[in-house]
Scaffold this motif. Sequence first.
Motif, PDB file in Angstrom:
ATOM      1  N   UNK A   1       0.820  -1.204  -0.036  1.00 17.08           N
ATOM      2  CA  UNK A   1       0.086  -0.014   0.023  1.00 17.08           C
ATOM      3  C   UNK A   1       0.753   1.343   0.133  1.00 17.08           C
ATOM      4  N   UNK A   2       0.763   2.192  -1.002  1.00 20.01           N
ATOM      5  CA  UNK A   2       1.531   3.099  -1.209  1.00 20.01           C
ATOM      6  C   UNK A   2       0.696   4.431  -1.595  1.00 20.01           C
ATOM      7  N   UNK A   3       1.512   5.589  -1.853  1.00 15.10           N
ATOM      8  CA  UNK A   3       0.816   6.744  -2.570  1.00 15.10           C
ATOM      9  C   UNK A   3       1.739   7.351  -3.474  1.00 15.10           C
ATOM     10  N   UNK A   4       0.959   8.188  -4.368  1.00 21.89           N
ATOM     11  CA  UNK A   4       1.576   8.547  -5.301  1.00 21.89           C
ATOM     12  C   UNK A   4       2.207   9.888  -4.906  1.00 21.89           C
ATOM     13  N   UNK A   5       3.220  10.565  -5.810  1.00 22.16           N
ATOM     14  CA  UNK A   5       3.530  11.918  -5.053  1.00 22.16           C
ATOM     15  C   UNK A   5       2.409  13.047  -4.773  1.00 22.16           C
ATOM     16  N   UNK A   6       1.648  12.749  -5.464  1.00 24.03           N
ATOM     17  CA  UNK A   6       0.433  13.659  -5.081  1.00 24.03           C
ATOM     18  C   UNK A   6      -0.775  13.111  -4.277  1.00 24.03           C
ATOM     19  N   UNK A   7      -0.277  12.100  -3.531  1.00 26.72           N
ATOM     20  CA  UNK A   7      -1.097  11.351  -2.439  1.00 26.72           C
ATOM     21  C   UNK A   7      -2.216  10.454  -2.859  1.00 26.72           C
ATOM     22  N   UNK A   8      -2.222  10.130  -3.952  1.00 24.98           N
ATOM     23  CA  UNK A   8      -3.439   9.091  -4.497  1.00 24.98           C
ATOM     24  C   UNK A   8      -2.784   7.671  -4.163  1.00 24.98           C
ATOM     25  N   UNK A   9      -3.955   6.818  -4.066  1.00 21.06           N
ATOM     26  CA  UNK A   9      -3.673   5.355  -4.000  1.00 21.06           C
ATOM     27  C   UNK A   9      -2.648   4.756  -4.857  1.00 21.06           C
ATOM     28  N   UNK A  10      -1.806   4.033  -4.557  1.00 24.00           N
ATOM     29  CA  UNK A  10      -0.955   3.242  -5.484  1.00 24.00           C
ATOM     30  C   UNK A  10      -0.475   1.708  -4.752  1.00 24.00           C
ATOM     31  N   UNK A  11      -1.171   0.818  -5.333  1.00 27.58           N
ATOM     32  CA  UNK A  11      -1.200  -0.513  -4.600  1.00 27.58           C
ATOM     33  C   UNK A  11      -0.734  -1.650  -5.570  1.00 27.58           C
ATOM     34  N   UNK A  12      -0.195  -2.636  -4.991  1.00 24.76           N
ATOM     35  CA  UNK A  12       0.444  -3.734  -5.944  1.00 24.76           C
ATOM     36  C   UNK A  12       0.320  -4.939  -4.770  1.00 24.76           C
ATOM     37  N   UNK A  13       0.412  -6.260  -5.480  1.00 24.79           N
ATOM     38  CA  UNK A  13       0.522  -7.444  -4.832  1.00 24.79           C
ATOM     39  C   UNK A  13       1.804  -8.200  -5.333  1.00 24.79           C
ATOM     40  N   UNK A  14       2.616  -8.839  -4.365  1.00 22.68           N
ATOM     41  CA  UNK A  14       3.558  -9.830  -4.668  1.00 22.68           C
ATOM     42  C   UNK A  14       3.210 -11.076  -4.184  1.00 22.68           C
ATOM     43  N   UNK A  15       3.788 -12.196  -4.763  1.00 17.24           N
ATOM     44  CA  UNK A  15       3.221 -13.413  -4.029  1.00 17.24           C
ATOM     45  C   UNK A  15       4.198 -14.634  -4.351  1.00 17.24           C
ATOM     46  N   UNK A  16       5.427 -14.337  -4.950  1.00 17.65           N
ATOM     47  CA  UNK A  16       6.189 -15.414  -5.745  1.00 17.65           C
ATOM     48  C   UNK A  16       6.430 -16.178  -4.062  1.00 17.65           C
ATOM     49  N   UNK A  17       7.131 -15.683  -3.188  1.00 18.61           N
ATOM     50  CA  UNK A  17       7.707 -16.347  -2.191  1.00 18.61           C
ATOM     51  C   UNK A  17       6.611 -17.151  -1.249  1.00 18.61           C
ATOM     52  N   UNK A  18       5.552 -16.295  -0.856  1.00 20.13           N
ATOM     53  CA  UNK A  18       4.580 -16.954  -0.007  1.00 20.13           C
ATOM     54  C   UNK A  18       3.475 -17.481  -0.650  1.00 20.13           C
ATOM     55  N   UNK A  19       3.229 -17.176  -1.739  1.00 19.60           N
ATOM     56  CA  UNK A  19       2.319 -17.832  -2.896  1.00 19.60           C
ATOM     57  C   UNK A  19       0.985 -16.990  -2.865  1.00 19.60           C
ATOM     58  N   UNK A  20       0.303 -17.461  -3.767  1.00 19.79           N
ATOM     59  CA  UNK A  20      -1.284 -16.895  -4.444  1.00 19.79           C
ATOM     60  C   UNK A  20      -2.241 -16.761  -3.100  1.00 19.79           C
ATOM     61  N   UNK A  21      -2.125 -17.646  -2.289  1.00 16.89           N
ATOM     62  CA  UNK A  21      -2.993 -17.730  -1.089  1.00 16.89           C
ATOM     63  C   UNK A  21      -2.914 -16.355  -0.255  1.00 16.89           C
ATOM     64  N   UNK A  22      -1.926 -15.609  -0.456  1.00 20.42           N
ATOM     65  CA  UNK A  22      -1.992 -14.265   0.137  1.00 20.42           C
ATOM     66  C   UNK A  22      -3.058 -13.586  -0.136  1.00 20.42           C
ATOM     67  N   UNK A  23      -3.883 -13.737  -1.257  1.00 24.54           N
ATOM     68  CA  UNK A  23      -4.978 -12.538  -1.643  1.00 24.54           C
ATOM     69  C   UNK A  23      -6.081 -13.443  -2.541  1.00 24.54           C
ATOM     70  N   UNK A  24      -5.960 -14.665  -2.712  1.00 21.41           N
ATOM     71  CA  UNK A  24      -7.068 -15.405  -3.577  1.00 21.41           C
ATOM     72  C   UNK A  24      -6.859 -16.903  -3.283  1.00 21.41           C
ATOM     73  N   UNK A  25      -8.011 -17.586  -2.965  1.00 29.04           N
ATOM     74  CA  UNK A  25      -7.896 -19.089  -2.819  1.00 29.04           C
ATOM     75  C   UNK A  25      -7.497 -19.930  -4.165  1.00 29.04           C
ATOM     76  N   UNK A  26      -6.347 -20.640  -3.752  1.00 29.97           N
ATOM     77  CA  UNK A  26      -5.726 -21.010  -4.878  1.00 29.97           C
ATOM     78  C   UNK A  26      -5.128 -22.340  -4.521  1.00 29.97           C
ATOM     79  N   UNK A  27      -4.355 -23.131  -5.425  1.00 31.10           N
ATOM     80  CA  UNK A  27      -3.502 -24.238  -5.161  1.00 31.10           C
ATOM     81  C   UNK A  27      -1.865 -23.666  -5.125  1.00 31.10           C
ATOM     82  N   UNK A  28      -1.455 -23.506  -3.962  1.00 31.71           N
ATOM     83  CA  UNK A  28      -0.123 -22.963  -3.856  1.00 31.71           C
ATOM     84  C   UNK A  28       1.048 -23.812  -3.957  1.00 31.71           C
ATOM     85  N   UNK A  29       1.163 -24.358  -5.534  1.00 30.13           N
ATOM     86  CA  UNK A  29       2.336 -24.817  -5.577  1.00 30.13           C
ATOM     87  C   UNK A  29       2.403 -24.835  -7.243  1.00 30.13           C
ATOM     88  N   UNK A  30       3.518 -25.102  -7.975  1.00 21.18           N
ATOM     89  CA  UNK A  30       3.862 -24.679  -9.004  1.00 21.18           C
ATOM     90  C   UNK A  30       3.035 -25.335 -10.161  1.00 21.18           C
TER      91      UNK A  30
END
Length: 574
Positions: free
Chosen positions: A151-180
Motif C-alpha cells: 500500500x503506497x501513495x503517489x507523489x500527489x497523495x493518491x492510492x498506489x497499490x500492488x501485490x507480490x506473491x512469488x515467495x509466500x504464494x497466491x494464497x495471500x490474496x486469493x484461494x488457490x493451489x499454492x504449488x507450481x
Amino acid sequence: MISRLLLATSATALLAAAPLPTKGEPAITAQTQRSGGVLTAEQTALTFDSADLAFEVLPETESLNGVATLVFTAKAPISRLPIDLDRNLPVSAIAIDGVPLAPTAWSNPEGRLTITLPKPVAAGGKVTAKITYGGTPHVAVKAPWDDGMVWSKTPDGRTWFATTAEGYGCDLFWPCLDFPTGEPALVTLHITVPKGLKAPSNGVLLGVDTLADGRTIWNWRAKHPNTYGIALNVGPYEEISGTYKSRYGNSIPMHYWYLPGEKAQAETLFAEFAPTLDFFESMIGPYPFGDEKLGVVETPHKGMEHQTINAYGNEYAKAPEGFDWLFQHEFAHEWFGNQLTAANWDDYWLHEGYGTYMQPLYGQWREGRARYAAMMQGERTSIMNLKPITQQRITTEEEVYELDKGGAGQDIYYKGSWMLHTLRALIGDKAFFDVTRLAVYGRADPKPGNFKPRFGSTKEYEALVRKVTGKDYGWFFDVYLRQAALPELVETRTGTMLTLAWRVPGNGAFPLPVEVQVDGRTRTVPMTGGKASLSVPAGAHVVIDPDSLVLRRSIALEDVAAWKAAQAAKGKPQ
C-alpha cells in the motif's frame, strides 16, 4: 458483475474502525508462508480448470474482499477440497455446484481451507466451488523479497497499490493451489477500484464497467497463468500503447502503465519494448502470450514477473549497458518462468539462471562480445558456492531462495547464468539454443498457436541436452548443479611441459575442454579423463581460458570475498 462484490456491512464497519496494518501485519501462519513442497494425495487429485476472481480493493481500510469461483476436475475420487487461503481473509460463504454449504462444512485453522463436499466426486467428475471471503491481507515488509500487499501513495497523495506473491504464494490474496503445478487453465479477473483509479492486470482486457458511485470494475482474462503470476495493480495510471509486428507474422499489443508526471521517462522505457521483444523472438522463439499482450506496470516495489503484466519499479535507472536490466530480466521470465515453469521449486534455476543469462546475451546482441564479457564478469563476483543449486528433492520456495533454509539463494541466478554460459561454450551455439527452444516450447519448431505453457525439470533439461548433442553430460551437471564447490583447474608447469588437471568434489570425471593461449595463439585442450599435458616453448607466455568460457574456482575472488567480510566485521567501508 456487481453481485459478485456484495460486502457484509458488519465486516466493513469493523475494518473501518481498526487501525491500518503496518509492514509484516497481520502475521501469517507457517502454512501460508510456505509455497510448494511435498503434496498430499488430495492436492494431486485436482486439475485446476478455471478461476473467476472478483476483488474489491478498499484503500481507506487497506482491506480486500473477494468472490472466487473455482472449477476443478478430479483425477481421482475426492471428498474434500484442500484450497490454500490466508486465514487473515476469513471465508463468509461457500457454495458447491451452486448449493450453499453450512459453515460447519469448512475450516481454515492454519491457512489451508478444507471444504468437505456434500457428496464425493468420482474420477473425471467436475466440481465448482464459490468462495466469498475478505479481510486485511498481509502487508509486505520489503517487496518483492518478501510478499504481500504493498500500500503506497503517489507523489500527489493518491492510492498506489500492488501485490507480490512469488515467495509466500497466491494464497495471500486469493484461494488457490499454492504449488507450481497448481496453475489454473483460465483465469478471469474482475477488479473493483475507487473512482479515478485503474487496475491493469493479467491477460486481455475484456472491458471496464463504471458503477453509479464512480467506482470501476476492470475485467481481464488470462490463459495458463503461473500460480504467483496473478497480480493486482491499482493507481491513477496513464498509459502508452503500441503494436509490435512479429517476425512470426502476428501482431502483439504492447502496453505500459505509469504514474502521472513521468511521460518522458515512460516513453523512453516503452521504446525498449519492441527491440527487446525482437531479441527474444530471434534468439529463443515466439513471444508466448502474443494473443494477449506485452504488459508492464509501474509498481511501488522493485519488480516481478507477473505474467503479461510485469511489475517495474526500477525508477528508470540508467546503466552502462544502455538498457533497463530490470525490465529485461522480468520480461525474460515470460519465456523462463511463465511459458516454461519448473514443476518443482528445486528446479527454479531454469527460471532465474536463464532469466539472468538473458541480460549479457542481450548485451552481446546489441553491442557484441565485449559487452557480453563485461556483463558476465559482473555476474561472476556474485557467485557464493555455499549450497548446491539443486537439492534433488521436492522443495518449498523458501528452501530454494533462502540460505538459512538450505537454499542456494542468489546462486540460482548468477551461478545458473554462468553454468549456461559454460554449457553454451561446451556444446556450441546451435545445440545450446536448440536445447533452449525444446525446454521452453516442448518442440523444435515453435510458431504462434502451436504450443502452450508447459512444465519442465532439471531431469528433462539434461535429457534434452543428451538428445540434441548425442552425448551424456551428466558429469557436467553433477558438478555445477549438484555440488556447491566449483571445479578447480590445477596447473603445473615444468620446463616445457604444461600439465592441467581438473579437481572436482568427489573426484569424479570432469572432462571439460579448456582453451589455452600460448604466445597469443589459442588452442582447445580436450582434457580427456580430466587431465592433459602439452608442450610449450620455454619462456612462452601462457593464459588459461583467455575468454573466460569456463566457470571454475577463482582464488582471487575468494580472497576478495574474505577481505570484504573482514572489513565488514571491523565496521569499515568496503
